[in-house]
Write an enzyme that holds these catalytic residues in place. Structure first.
Site, PDB file in Angstrom:
ATOM      1  N   GLN A 110      -4.304  -1.669   9.726  1.00  0.00           N
ATOM      2  CA  GLN A 110      -4.352  -2.996   9.105  1.00  0.00           C
ATOM      3  C   GLN A 110      -5.017  -4.001  10.040  1.00  0.00           C
ATOM      4  OE1 GLN A 110      -3.543  -3.649   5.934  1.00  0.00           O
ATOM      5  NE2 GLN A 110      -4.025  -5.814   6.107  1.00  0.00           N
TER       6      GLN A 110
ATOM      7  N   ASP B  66     -11.101   2.875   4.638  1.00  0.00           N
ATOM      8  CA  ASP B  66     -11.448   1.455   4.668  1.00  0.00           C
ATOM      9  C   ASP B  66     -12.964   1.250   4.645  1.00  0.00           C
ATOM     10  OD1 ASP B  66      -9.467  -0.525   4.653  1.00  0.00           O
ATOM     11  OD2 ASP B  66      -8.898  -0.135   6.735  1.00  0.00           O
TER      12      ASP B  66
ATOM     13  N   LYS C 291       0.841  -1.204   0.000  1.00  0.00           N
ATOM     14  CA  LYS C 291       0.000   0.000   0.000  1.00  0.00           C
ATOM     15  C   LYS C 291       0.876   1.255   0.000  1.00  0.00           C
ATOM     16  CE  LYS C 291      -3.804  -2.381   2.290  1.00  0.00           C
ATOM     17  NZ  LYS C 291      -4.382  -2.829   3.562  1.00  0.00           N
TER      18      LYS C 291
END
Ligand code: GUN
Length: 292
Positions: A95, A118, A51
Site C-alpha cells: 500500500q 498494481d 481489499k
C-alpha cells in the site's frame, strides 16, 4: 446529466471475476493476493481492509500483512521475497504511501513483475507504454477507462485532459487514453500543478480525469458545458456533524460541476469501488498467466 455509478459497474466486473474464479476452481486453481500495509495511516488501513474483505467475499486466497511503522527496508524486502517465492500468491501489493524511511521505488522493483498487480514495476510501466497485453495496468486508471466504456462515452478522437501526473493515476491514465482501441484513441493532454492557466486547458476537454489529490479543486470555471468528468479524488475532510467526524469528497466541486457536465462520477461510489474490482481482475489475470 448522467451519474456514472462506479458501484454498479464494479459489480459487473466482480460478476466477471466470480465466473473466472469458478473456471479456475474447476482446474483446481485459486488466485491469491497479498496486501502489505506498513504503518497506521487510517485511510491506508481502510483501503487494505476493504481489499482483503473483497478477496474473501469472492473466495480468493488473501494474505494481509499489517506491519508496524518501524519496519525496516530490509524487513519489508524480506517479506516481498517470501511472497515472490510463494506459489499460492499471484499478486503482491504494498500500500502506498509507505513511511518516509522506506524507499518505495526499491520495494516496487523487488516485486516479481509477474505478481505486480498494481502495475507499478518498471517492466509493467514499459508494457503499458508498449501496449503489451501481458502487462499489468494500475487499477485506478484501468477502472476509470472501464467506467468510460461502460457508460458508452466515446474516447475516440476526443480531447481528454488528465489533471495530475502521478505514477499511480495520471501517467498511466494518459497512456491508456492514447492507446489504440476501445477506451483509447483520445487526444491526450496532461495538466498538473505547474500548468499555466489550468482552466483554459481543461475547458478544451471533452473528458476530464481529475486526479489532483486536493478536495473540490476542480470547479465550474474549469469545465466546458457538456463535458464528461471522472473524479479520482478520495479526500477525507472534517465533518463534525457526522458519526466518524469526517466525510469523503472528490477532487471535483460536485454540485457546481455536475450542473455543467453531460456525465460525472460521484464520490463515494464512483472510481473507488472500480479500483478494488480491477485489483481483483488483475489478480485473476496474474493467476492465469502464471499457469500459461
Ligand atoms: N495508494 C493509493 N492507491 C493505491 C493503489 O492503487 N495501489 C497501492 N499499492 N497503493 C495505493
Amino acid at each position: 446529466m448522467t451519474l456514472i455509478s462506479g458501484t454498479t459497474v464494479a459489480e459487473k466486473v466482480l460478476e466477471e471475476c466470480r465466473r473466472d474464479i469458478a473456471a479456475l476452481a474447476a482446474e483446481g486453481k485459486k488466485p491469491g493476493l497479498a496486501v502489505i500495509l506498513v504503518g497506521d495511516d487510517p485511510a491506508s488501513r481502510a483501503y487494505v481492509r476493504s481489499k482483503d474483505k473483497k478477496c474473501r467475499d469472492l473466495g480468493l486466497h488473501s494474505v494481509k500483512l499489517e506491519l508496524p511503522a518501524s519496519t525496516t527496508q530490509e524487513e519489508l524486502l524480506a517479506h516481498v521475497e517470501t511472497l515472490n517465492r510463494d506459489p499460492a500468491i499471484h499478486g503482491i501489493l504494498v500500500q502506498s504511501p509507505p513511511p518516509k524511511h522506506i524507499d518505495e521505488a526499491a520495494i516496487v522493483r523487488a516485486i516479481d513483475p509477474a505478481k505486480d498487480v498494481d502495475g507499478f514495476h518498471p517492466v509493467n510501466v514499459a508494457k503499458l507504454a508498449l501496449e503489451d497485453p501481458t502487462g499489468f495496468v494500475p487499477c485506478t486508471p484501468l477502472g476509470c477507462q472501464r467506467l468510460l466504456i461502460e457508460a458508452g462515452i466515446s474516447t475516440q478522437g476526443a480531447n481528454a485532459v488528465v489533471v495530475g501526473r502521478s505514477m499511480i493515476v495520471g501517467k498511466p491514465m494518459a497512456l491508456l487514453l492514447m492507446a489504440k482501441g476501445p477506451g483509447g484513441d483520445a487526444t491526450v493532454t496532461i495538466a498538473h500543478s505547474r500548468t499555466r492557466d489550468l482552466a483554459a486547458v481543461t475547458r478544451q476537454a471533452d473528458i476530464i480525469i481529475a486526479a489532483i489529490g486536493r478536495p473540490e479543486f476542480l470547479r465550474a470555471e474549469h469545465v466546458k458545458e457538456g463535458a464528461v468528468v471522472i473524479d479520482v479524488g478520495i479526500n477525507r475532510v472534517e465533518a463534525p456533524e457526522t458519526e466518524k467526524g469526517y466525510k469523503l469528497v472528490g477532487d471535483v466541486a460536485f454540485d457546481e460541476v455536475a450542473a455543467k457536465c453531460s456525465a460525472i462520477t460521484p464520490v463515494p461510489g464512483g472510481v473507488g469501488p472500480m479500483t478494488i474490482a480491477m485489483l481483483m481482475a488483475n489478480t485473476i489475470k496474474a493467476c492465469r498467466l502464471a499457469q500459461a
